[in-house]
Motif scaffolding. Structure first.
Motif, PDB file in Angstrom:
ATOM      1  N   SER A  58      -9.565  54.736 -26.654  1.00 44.62           N
ATOM      2  CA  SER A  58      -8.944  53.683 -25.850  1.00 44.62           C
ATOM      3  C   SER A  58      -7.479  53.972 -25.551  1.00 44.62           C
ATOM      4  CB  SER A  58      -9.049  52.338 -26.573  1.00 44.62           C
ATOM      5  OG  SER A  58     -10.383  51.980 -26.820  1.00 44.62           O
ATOM      6  N   ARG A  59      -6.782  54.605 -26.491  1.00 48.84           N
ATOM      7  CA  ARG A  59      -5.336  54.777 -26.366  1.00 48.84           C
ATOM      8  C   ARG A  59      -4.926  55.998 -25.548  1.00 48.84           C
ATOM      9  NH1 ARG A  59      -2.943  54.953 -32.244  1.00 48.84           N
ATOM     10  NH2 ARG A  59      -1.093  55.491 -31.005  1.00 48.84           N
ATOM     11  N   ALA A  60      -5.704  57.065 -25.645  1.00 50.37           N
ATOM     12  CA  ALA A  60      -5.273  58.333 -25.054  1.00 50.37           C
ATOM     13  C   ALA A  60      -5.511  58.374 -23.549  1.00 50.37           C
ATOM     14  CB  ALA A  60      -6.003  59.486 -25.726  1.00 50.37           C
ATOM     15  N   ASP A  61      -4.672  59.155 -22.871  1.00 49.19           N
ATOM     16  CA  ASP A  61      -4.893  59.403 -21.448  1.00 49.19           C
ATOM     17  C   ASP A  61      -6.001  60.420 -21.238  1.00 49.19           C
ATOM     18  OD1 ASP A  61      -2.722  57.745 -20.413  1.00 49.19           O
ATOM     19  OD2 ASP A  61      -1.395  59.206 -21.362  1.00 49.19           O
ATOM     20  N   LYS A 108      -9.947  55.536 -20.530  1.00 54.65           N
ATOM     21  CA  LYS A 108      -9.242  55.044 -19.357  1.00 54.65           C
ATOM     22  C   LYS A 108      -9.903  55.567 -18.083  1.00 54.65           C
ATOM     23  CE  LYS A 108      -4.807  54.718 -21.779  1.00 54.65           C
ATOM     24  NZ  LYS A 108      -3.381  55.135 -21.803  1.00 54.65           N
ATOM     25  N   PRO A 109      -9.789  54.848 -16.980  1.00 52.66           N
ATOM     26  CA  PRO A 109     -10.490  55.230 -15.740  1.00 52.66           C
ATOM     27  C   PRO A 109     -10.129  56.616 -15.219  1.00 52.66           C
ATOM     28  CG  PRO A 109      -9.700  52.973 -15.593  1.00 52.66           C
ATOM     29  CD  PRO A 109      -9.115  53.538 -16.846  1.00 52.66           C
ATOM     30  N   ALA A 110      -8.905  57.086 -15.477  1.00 52.32           N
ATOM     31  CA  ALA A 110      -8.488  58.402 -14.983  1.00 52.32           C
ATOM     32  C   ALA A 110      -8.585  59.483 -16.061  1.00 52.32           C
ATOM     33  CB  ALA A 110      -7.066  58.337 -14.449  1.00 52.32           C
ATOM     34  N   ILE A 170     -21.515  65.521 -27.572  1.00 52.27           N
ATOM     35  CA  ILE A 170     -21.478  64.576 -26.454  1.00 52.27           C
ATOM     36  C   ILE A 170     -22.898  64.228 -26.033  1.00 52.27           C
ATOM     37  CG2 ILE A 170     -20.841  64.259 -24.030  1.00 52.27           C
ATOM     38  CD1 ILE A 170     -18.394  65.885 -24.437  1.00 52.27           C
ATOM     39  N   ASP A 171     -23.159  62.954 -25.838  1.00 51.25           N
ATOM     40  CA  ASP A 171     -24.422  62.478 -25.274  1.00 51.25           C
ATOM     41  C   ASP A 171     -24.403  62.811 -23.783  1.00 51.25           C
ATOM     42  OD1 ASP A 171     -26.480  61.002 -24.091  1.00 51.25           O
ATOM     43  OD2 ASP A 171     -26.243  59.300 -25.438  1.00 51.25           O
ATOM     44  N   THR A 172     -25.147  63.846 -23.407  1.00 52.61           N
ATOM     45  CA  THR A 172     -25.079  64.337 -22.029  1.00 52.61           C
ATOM     46  C   THR A 172     -25.525  63.287 -21.023  1.00 52.61           C
ATOM     47  OG1 THR A 172     -25.431  66.606 -22.791  1.00 52.61           O
ATOM     48  CG2 THR A 172     -25.848  66.163 -20.459  1.00 52.61           C
ATOM     49  N   ASP A 173     -26.592  62.570 -21.320  1.00 53.91           N
ATOM     50  CA  ASP A 173     -27.080  61.553 -20.387  1.00 53.91           C
ATOM     51  C   ASP A 173     -26.023  60.475 -20.154  1.00 53.91           C
ATOM     52  OD1 ASP A 173     -29.471  62.902 -20.154  1.00 53.91           O
ATOM     53  OD2 ASP A 173     -30.524  61.651 -21.621  1.00 53.91           O
ATOM     54  N   ALA A 174     -25.374  60.047 -21.242  1.00 50.91           N
ATOM     55  CA  ALA A 174     -24.322  59.036 -21.109  1.00 50.91           C
ATOM     56  C   ALA A 174     -23.145  59.583 -20.311  1.00 50.91           C
ATOM     57  CB  ALA A 174     -23.859  58.577 -22.492  1.00 50.91           C
ATOM     58  N   LEU A 175     -22.826  60.853 -20.517  1.00 49.17           N
ATOM     59  CA  LEU A 175     -21.724  61.467 -19.776  1.00 49.17           C
ATOM     60  C   LEU A 175     -22.039  61.544 -18.284  1.00 49.17           C
ATOM     61  CD1 LEU A 175     -18.992  62.916 -19.749  1.00 49.17           C
ATOM     62  CD2 LEU A 175     -20.233  65.066 -20.152  1.00 49.17           C
ATOM     63  N   VAL A 176     -23.253  61.944 -17.948  1.00 45.26           N
ATOM     64  CA  VAL A 176     -23.632  62.029 -16.534  1.00 45.26           C
ATOM     65  C   VAL A 176     -23.511  60.662 -15.875  1.00 45.26           C
ATOM     66  CG1 VAL A 176     -25.568  62.433 -14.955  1.00 45.26           C
ATOM     67  CG2 VAL A 176     -25.074  64.080 -16.775  1.00 45.26           C
ATOM     68  N   ARG A 177     -23.940  59.604 -16.567  1.00 38.30           N
ATOM     69  CA  ARG A 177     -23.828  58.249 -15.997  1.00 38.30           C
ATOM     70  C   ARG A 177     -22.369  57.886 -15.756  1.00 38.30           C
ATOM     71  NH1 ARG A 177     -27.991  57.166 -19.720  1.00 38.30           N
ATOM     72  NH2 ARG A 177     -26.496  56.300 -21.231  1.00 38.30           N
ATOM     73  N   ALA A 178     -21.509  58.182 -16.735  1.00 36.02           N
ATOM     74  CA  ALA A 178     -20.081  57.854 -16.593  1.00 36.02           C
ATOM     75  C   ALA A 178     -19.454  58.617 -15.438  1.00 36.02           C
ATOM     76  CB  ALA A 178     -19.346  58.158 -17.899  1.00 36.02           C
ATOM     77  N   LEU A 179     -19.864  59.860 -15.248  1.00 34.65           N
ATOM     78  CA  LEU A 179     -19.308  60.662 -14.157  1.00 34.65           C
ATOM     79  C   LEU A 179     -19.811  60.167 -12.807  1.00 34.65           C
ATOM     80  CD1 LEU A 179     -19.596  64.232 -15.750  1.00 34.65           C
ATOM     81  CD2 LEU A 179     -17.517  62.868 -15.447  1.00 34.65           C
ATOM     82  N   THR A 199     -16.476  55.987 -14.021  1.00 38.80           N
ATOM     83  CA  THR A 199     -15.773  55.128 -14.976  1.00 38.80           C
ATOM     84  C   THR A 199     -14.732  55.917 -15.766  1.00 38.80           C
ATOM     85  OG1 THR A 199     -17.509  55.479 -16.634  1.00 38.80           O
ATOM     86  CG2 THR A 199     -17.725  53.554 -15.193  1.00 38.80           C
ATOM     87  N   ILE A 200     -14.808  57.251 -15.719  1.00 35.54           N
ATOM     88  CA  ILE A 200     -13.776  58.109 -16.299  1.00 35.54           C
ATOM     89  C   ILE A 200     -13.335  59.101 -15.222  1.00 35.54           C
ATOM     90  CG2 ILE A 200     -14.727  57.889 -18.624  1.00 35.54           C
ATOM     91  CD1 ILE A 200     -15.818  60.743 -18.349  1.00 35.54           C
ATOM     92  N   GLY A 201     -12.234  59.779 -15.484  1.00 35.71           N
ATOM     93  CA  GLY A 201     -11.737  60.728 -14.495  1.00 35.71           C
ATOM     94  C   GLY A 201     -12.652  61.919 -14.322  1.00 35.71           C
ATOM     95  N   GLY A 202     -13.133  62.469 -15.431  1.00 38.50           N
ATOM     96  CA  GLY A 202     -14.019  63.614 -15.331  1.00 38.50           C
ATOM     97  C   GLY A 202     -14.242  64.268 -16.674  1.00 38.50           C
TER      98      GLY A 202
END
Length: 308
Positions: free
Chosen positions: A183-186, A211-213, A225-234, A238-241
């Motif tokens: 939550s805290r880190a950029d 954070k969004p960026a 890393i949960d790859t499926d969750a990462l693909v959804r976020a990308l 919801t995240i920068g990348g």
């Protein structure tokens, strides 16, 4: 460090000139396996002897990540085992910073572009100057990243298993507070070992905290890393990348979504290019043979309970 004796070291599964020089420079002598009191192993677990002579008191493994050795039930409590943790830290740290810079500066999408899209890309180019980067699993590789990030004007939050302060980090927390760092880190860099406890350390909840960026970099193991969750976020942005040198599955199959997502940067597990590995491992071996000869504590001791 004075040598008190000349230890008998077996180098396997085959002769390697760089490692042989490292053993001899550390004060050891090369011997057949049946005469050895220590083993330096260049190969993987598949080629390891089914049984070691009782006289072998120490085994040096060739990699920093040793989950395959635990999975093969080869690591025991009958002798001391050491990994190559820390040996490759400068190379991997350099690659991690490269990946984060590529993400923050929007290099991936720009490199794939086939037309001049300055107005579009200009709004997506960020900087590490003034940013806060959290390193999750701040061991040898993470510590090697800190001066590099500081040179770009970023500050580092470190997470370790114990929470013992890491030099150069503005704050160190123990692993139980990882959610707070998301939550805290950029930006986030994953550098923790692969164990049962760290599988899917980055799950949907962790990604939702970012954070969004924010960009996430993984130079550890894909299983963290949960790859499926990462693909959804990308896909949902919801995240920068994400910038990944390791993936799950690995190798990443042709046609996988991560290859085509514009906010993903993939390198094929080459933070440690093979051309530089022998020299780095040889120096690690030299230092450990020297310590073994002098009866000093060895570097990168394997903890059988923790799994790394």
């Amino acid at each position: 460090m004075p040598h008190t004796r000349v230890p008998a070291i077996h180098l396997g599964p085959e002769y390697d000139p760089a490692l042989a020089r490292g053993i001899e420079a550390g004060g050891g002598r090369l011997v057949p396996l049946e005469e050895a009191e220590a083993v330096v192993w260049k190969g993987g677990p598949d080629s390891f002897p089914e049984r070691l002579p009782d006289a072998v008191r120490w085994v040096q493994l060739p990699s920093a990540g040793i989950e395959r050795w635990f999975a093969a039930s080869l690591i025991d409590d009958d002798r001391v085992w050491t990994s190559a943790a820390g040996a490759y830290a400068p190379s991997v740290a350099e690659h991690a910073v490269l990946l984060l810079l590529a993400g923050v500066r929007g290099l991936g999408e720009q490199a794939r572009a086939t037309s001049w899209r300055k107005a579009e890309f200009e709004t997506r180019v960020g900087t590490l100057h003034g940013a806060t980067v959290a390193i999750i699993g701040c061991g040898g590789i993470g510590r090697a990243m800190i001066p590099l990030f500081r040179a770009f004007g970023a500050q580092v939050l470190a997470s370790t298993r114990s929470g013992t302060p890491v030099p150069g980090a503005v704050e160190t927390v123990d692993a139980s507070r990882n959610a707070e760092l998301f939550s805290r880190a950029d930006h986030i860099v994953i550098a923790a070992p692969a164990t049962a406890d760290t599988a899917h350390l980055v799950d949907a909840d962790a990604l939702a905290r970012m954070k969004p960026a924010a960009w996430i970099v993984n130079i550890a193991r894909g299983s963290l890393i949960d790859t499926d969750a990462l693909v959804r976020a990308l896909r949902e942005e919801t995240i920068g990348g994400a910038a990944l040198d390791v993936t799950d599955p690995e190798p990443l199959p042709d046609g996988h979504p991560l290859w085509s997502l514009p906010n993903a940067v993939i390198t094929p597990h080459l933070a440690n290019p093979s051309g530089g590995l022998p020299g780095l491992l040889a120096e690690h071996v030299r230092a450990n043979v020297e310590r073994f000869a002098a009866g000093e504590p060895l570097l990168a001791l394997v903890d059988t309970e923790r799994g790394y």
